[in-house]
Scaffold this motif. Structure first.
Motif, PDB file in Angstrom:
ATOM      1  N   LEU A 112     140.288  -9.542  -0.038  1.00  0.00           N
ATOM      2  CA  LEU A 112     138.898  -9.080  -0.110  1.00  0.00           C
ATOM      3  C   LEU A 112     138.814  -7.731  -0.836  1.00  0.00           C
ATOM      4  O   LEU A 112     137.965  -7.544  -1.709  1.00  0.00           O
ATOM      5  CB  LEU A 112     138.293  -8.961   1.293  1.00  0.00           C
ATOM      6  N   SER A 113     139.707  -6.808  -0.523  1.00  0.00           N
ATOM      7  CA  SER A 113     139.719  -5.505  -1.186  1.00  0.00           C
ATOM      8  C   SER A 113     140.042  -5.643  -2.659  1.00  0.00           C
ATOM      9  O   SER A 113     139.411  -5.003  -3.505  1.00  0.00           O
ATOM     10  CB  SER A 113     140.751  -4.577  -0.543  1.00  0.00           C
ATOM     11  N   ARG A 114     141.013  -6.479  -2.990  1.00  0.00           N
ATOM     12  CA  ARG A 114     141.374  -6.683  -4.391  1.00  0.00           C
ATOM     13  C   ARG A 114     140.223  -7.341  -5.154  1.00  0.00           C
ATOM     14  O   ARG A 114     139.977  -7.015  -6.313  1.00  0.00           O
ATOM     15  CB  ARG A 114     142.650  -7.518  -4.505  1.00  0.00           C
ATOM     16  N   THR A 115     139.495  -8.235  -4.482  1.00  0.00           N
ATOM     17  CA  THR A 115     138.349  -8.886  -5.114  1.00  0.00           C
ATOM     18  C   THR A 115     137.229  -7.874  -5.354  1.00  0.00           C
ATOM     19  O   THR A 115     136.624  -7.852  -6.431  1.00  0.00           O
ATOM     20  CB  THR A 115     137.844 -10.057  -4.251  1.00  0.00           C
ATOM     21  N   ALA A 116     136.947  -7.035  -4.364  1.00  0.00           N
ATOM     22  CA  ALA A 116     135.914  -6.008  -4.527  1.00  0.00           C
ATOM     23  C   ALA A 116     136.274  -5.083  -5.682  1.00  0.00           C
ATOM     24  O   ALA A 116     135.413  -4.722  -6.500  1.00  0.00           O
ATOM     25  CB  ALA A 116     135.750  -5.215  -3.231  1.00  0.00           C
ATOM     26  N   ASP A 117     137.542  -4.703  -5.765  1.00  0.00           N
ATOM     27  CA  ASP A 117     138.004  -3.855  -6.858  1.00  0.00           C
ATOM     28  C   ASP A 117     137.833  -4.565  -8.199  1.00  0.00           C
ATOM     29  O   ASP A 117     137.371  -3.975  -9.179  1.00  0.00           O
ATOM     30  CB  ASP A 117     139.467  -3.461  -6.630  1.00  0.00           C
ATOM     31  N   ALA A 118     138.167  -5.850  -8.254  1.00  0.00           N
ATOM     32  CA  ALA A 118     138.038  -6.622  -9.499  1.00  0.00           C
ATOM     33  C   ALA A 118     136.586  -6.708  -9.946  1.00  0.00           C
ATOM     34  O   ALA A 118     136.273  -6.543 -11.128  1.00  0.00           O
ATOM     35  CB  ALA A 118     138.615  -8.022  -9.310  1.00  0.00           C
ATOM     36  N   VAL A 119     135.673  -6.942  -9.005  1.00  0.00           N
ATOM     37  CA  VAL A 119     134.243  -7.027  -9.336  1.00  0.00           C
ATOM     38  C   VAL A 119     133.754  -5.673  -9.837  1.00  0.00           C
ATOM     39  O   VAL A 119     133.046  -5.587 -10.846  1.00  0.00           O
ATOM     40  CB  VAL A 119     133.420  -7.519  -8.130  1.00  0.00           C
ATOM     41  N   ALA A 120     134.146  -4.607  -9.158  1.00  0.00           N
ATOM     42  CA  ALA A 120     133.719  -3.264  -9.574  1.00  0.00           C
ATOM     43  C   ALA A 120     134.251  -2.923 -10.966  1.00  0.00           C
ATOM     44  O   ALA A 120     133.514  -2.397 -11.803  1.00  0.00           O
ATOM     45  CB  ALA A 120     134.188  -2.225  -8.557  1.00  0.00           C
ATOM     46  N   GLN A 121     135.519  -3.227 -11.217  1.00  0.00           N
ATOM     47  CA  GLN A 121     136.096  -2.955 -12.537  1.00  0.00           C
ATOM     48  C   GLN A 121     135.380  -3.758 -13.626  1.00  0.00           C
ATOM     49  O   GLN A 121     135.129  -3.254 -14.725  1.00  0.00           O
ATOM     50  CB  GLN A 121     137.597  -3.275 -12.557  1.00  0.00           C
ATOM     51  N   ALA A 122     135.028  -5.004 -13.310  1.00  0.00           N
ATOM     52  CA  ALA A 122     134.316  -5.845 -14.277  1.00  0.00           C
ATOM     53  C   ALA A 122     132.897  -5.336 -14.515  1.00  0.00           C
ATOM     54  O   ALA A 122     132.390  -5.404 -15.641  1.00  0.00           O
ATOM     55  CB  ALA A 122     134.286  -7.287 -13.785  1.00  0.00           C
ATOM     56  N   LEU A 123     132.261  -4.813 -13.475  1.00  0.00           N
ATOM     57  CA  LEU A 123     130.934  -4.219 -13.647  1.00  0.00           C
ATOM     58  C   LEU A 123     131.009  -3.036 -14.605  1.00  0.00           C
ATOM     59  O   LEU A 123     130.183  -2.899 -15.511  1.00  0.00           O
ATOM     60  CB  LEU A 123     130.369  -3.754 -12.305  1.00  0.00           C
ATOM     61  N   ILE A 124     132.008  -2.190 -14.416  1.00  0.00           N
ATOM     62  CA  ILE A 124     132.187  -1.014 -15.270  1.00  0.00           C
ATOM     63  C   ILE A 124     132.458  -1.441 -16.712  1.00  0.00           C
ATOM     64  O   ILE A 124     131.907  -0.882 -17.654  1.00  0.00           O
ATOM     65  CB  ILE A 124     133.331  -0.126 -14.730  1.00  0.00           C
ATOM     66  N   ALA A 125     133.275  -2.475 -16.874  1.00  0.00           N
ATOM     67  CA  ALA A 125     133.645  -2.951 -18.211  1.00  0.00           C
ATOM     68  C   ALA A 125     132.540  -3.789 -18.857  1.00  0.00           C
ATOM     69  O   ALA A 125     132.604  -4.086 -20.044  1.00  0.00           O
ATOM     70  CB  ALA A 125     134.934  -3.768 -18.133  1.00  0.00           C
ATOM     71  N   GLY A 126     131.549  -4.207 -18.062  1.00  0.00           N
ATOM     72  CA  GLY A 126     130.473  -5.042 -18.588  1.00  0.00           C
ATOM     73  C   GLY A 126     130.857  -6.501 -18.752  1.00  0.00           C
ATOM     74  O   GLY A 126     130.223  -7.240 -19.508  1.00  0.00           O
ATOM     75  N   THR A 127     131.884  -6.946 -18.039  1.00  0.00           N
ATOM     76  CA  THR A 127     132.353  -8.324 -18.170  1.00  0.00           C
ATOM     77  C   THR A 127     131.999  -9.222 -16.979  1.00  0.00           C
ATOM     78  O   THR A 127     132.214 -10.426 -17.045  1.00  0.00           O
ATOM     79  CB  THR A 127     133.883  -8.347 -18.358  1.00  0.00           C
ATOM     80  N   TRP A 128     131.464  -8.658 -15.912  1.00  0.00           N
ATOM     81  CA  TRP A 128     131.207  -9.410 -14.693  1.00  0.00           C
ATOM     82  C   TRP A 128     130.320 -10.629 -14.942  1.00  0.00           C
ATOM     83  O   TRP A 128     130.620 -11.733 -14.482  1.00  0.00           O
ATOM     84  CB  TRP A 128     130.612  -8.496 -13.622  1.00  0.00           C
ATOM     85  N   THR A 129     129.239 -10.486 -15.683  1.00  0.00           N
ATOM     86  CA  THR A 129     128.320 -11.613 -15.872  1.00  0.00           C
ATOM     87  C   THR A 129     128.847 -12.644 -16.862  1.00  0.00           C
ATOM     88  O   THR A 129     128.257 -13.710 -17.007  1.00  0.00           O
ATOM     89  CB  THR A 129     126.924 -11.135 -16.324  1.00  0.00           C
ATOM     90  N   ARG A 130     129.946 -12.357 -17.527  1.00  0.00           N
ATOM     91  CA  ARG A 130     130.560 -13.344 -18.422  1.00  0.00           C
ATOM     92  C   ARG A 130     131.432 -14.337 -17.652  1.00  0.00           C
ATOM     93  O   ARG A 130     131.824 -15.373 -18.185  1.00  0.00           O
ATOM     94  CB  ARG A 130     131.415 -12.657 -19.486  1.00  0.00           C
ATOM     95  N   LEU A 131     131.770 -14.012 -16.400  1.00  0.00           N
ATOM     96  CA  LEU A 131     132.520 -14.950 -15.575  1.00  0.00           C
ATOM     97  C   LEU A 131     131.499 -15.889 -14.951  1.00  0.00           C
ATOM     98  O   LEU A 131     130.593 -15.444 -14.240  1.00  0.00           O
ATOM     99  CB  LEU A 131     133.334 -14.219 -14.505  1.00  0.00           C
ATOM    100  N   LYS A 132     131.621 -17.171 -15.225  1.00  0.00           N
ATOM    101  CA  LYS A 132     130.615 -18.157 -14.825  1.00  0.00           C
ATOM    102  C   LYS A 132     131.276 -19.353 -14.163  1.00  0.00           C
ATOM    103  O   LYS A 132     132.490 -19.503 -14.212  1.00  0.00           O
ATOM    104  CB  LYS A 132     129.835 -18.638 -16.053  1.00  0.00           C
ATOM    105  N   ALA A 133     130.434 -20.203 -13.584  1.00  0.00           N
ATOM    106  CA  ALA A 133     130.906 -21.465 -13.025  1.00  0.00           C
ATOM    107  C   ALA A 133     130.303 -22.597 -13.844  1.00  0.00           C
ATOM    108  O   ALA A 133     129.132 -22.549 -14.225  1.00  0.00           O
ATOM    109  CB  ALA A 133     130.515 -21.598 -11.554  1.00  0.00           C
ATOM    110  N   CYS A 134     131.096 -23.599 -14.105  1.00  0.00           N
ATOM    111  CA  CYS A 134     130.687 -24.766 -14.889  1.00  0.00           C
ATOM    112  C   CYS A 134     129.453 -25.399 -14.257  1.00  0.00           C
ATOM    113  O   CYS A 134     129.354 -25.518 -13.033  1.00  0.00           O
ATOM    114  CB  CYS A 134     131.836 -25.768 -14.917  1.00  0.00           C
ATOM    115  N   GLU A 135     128.511 -25.826 -15.093  1.00  0.00           N
ATOM    116  CA  GLU A 135     127.273 -26.403 -14.563  1.00  0.00           C
ATOM    117  C   GLU A 135     127.456 -27.818 -14.024  1.00  0.00           C
ATOM    118  O   GLU A 135     126.612 -28.307 -13.288  1.00  0.00           O
ATOM    119  CB  GLU A 135     126.164 -26.373 -15.604  1.00  0.00           C
ATOM    120  N   ALA A 136     128.540 -28.504 -14.350  1.00  0.00           N
ATOM    121  CA  ALA A 136     128.767 -29.872 -13.853  1.00  0.00           C
ATOM    122  C   ALA A 136     128.921 -29.842 -12.336  1.00  0.00           C
ATOM    123  O   ALA A 136     129.776 -29.133 -11.806  1.00  0.00           O
ATOM    124  CB  ALA A 136     130.004 -30.466 -14.505  1.00  0.00           C
TER     125      ALA A 136
END
Length: 172
Positions: A112-136
């Protein structure tokens, strides 16, 4: 299912966690010792069952967020991701030598801590919203959208994209 390259940086952890469940076959990598070890989860002990339930809850909350990134409703009722990540506070650490700052997990290095850190780092880098789930609906596999416009819809054009296009064609 995905033929794309892994998400950049720490987002690879989030992608790997979401992709531990194959919705089409029902295979869950968290059911195996090898699958749990890849995410740094403990061996299967008495307390591990409770921890695995929390990890699965985190996985499905992440999947719902990734579906939202792609403009789709949640796949099912889930605990909001923000509520789960609130249990893993982050600290700003500053290097005394050069003054550089970074976010770090405040507690032990749990998933959970590593995930929170990953999300925060992606927010800073501007990449968080590029991670998506397939629409199928039989897939919802996590993928990193590298398309120039950021409008990718499927984890794989050769599988999920081709199926969707064939269904549309046959419906005509």
């Amino acid at each position: 299912m995905n033929d794309r390259s892994a998400a950049p940086g720490s987002l690879a952890l989030v992608e790997a966690l979401v992709n531990t469940l194959d919705l089409e076959s029902g295979a869950d990598a968290l059911d195996t010792a090898e699958g749990r070890a890849r995410l740094g989860l403990p061996e299967d002990t008495g307390d591990a069952a409770e921890e695995l339930a929390r990890v699965r809850e985190l996985r499905e909350s992440l999947r719902a967020a990734l579906l939202a990134h792609a403009g789709h409703p949640p796949h099912r009722e889930v605990t909001p991701l923000g509520e789960l990540l609130a249990a893993a506070p982050l600290l700003v650490t500053v290097d005394e030598r050069d003054g550089s700052a970074r976010l770090a997990a405040a507690g032990p290095a749990s998933l959970l801590s590593r995930t929170a850190d990953a999300v925060a780092q992606a927010l800073i880098a501007g990449t968080w919203t590029r991670l998506k789930a397939c629409e199928a609906v039989t897939c919802h596999w996590a993928y990193y959208d590298r398309s120039p416009a950021g409008r990718g819809r499927w984890c794989s054009m050769q599988v999920c994209g081709a199926r969707a296009k064939m269904r549309r064609y046959r419906a005509k």
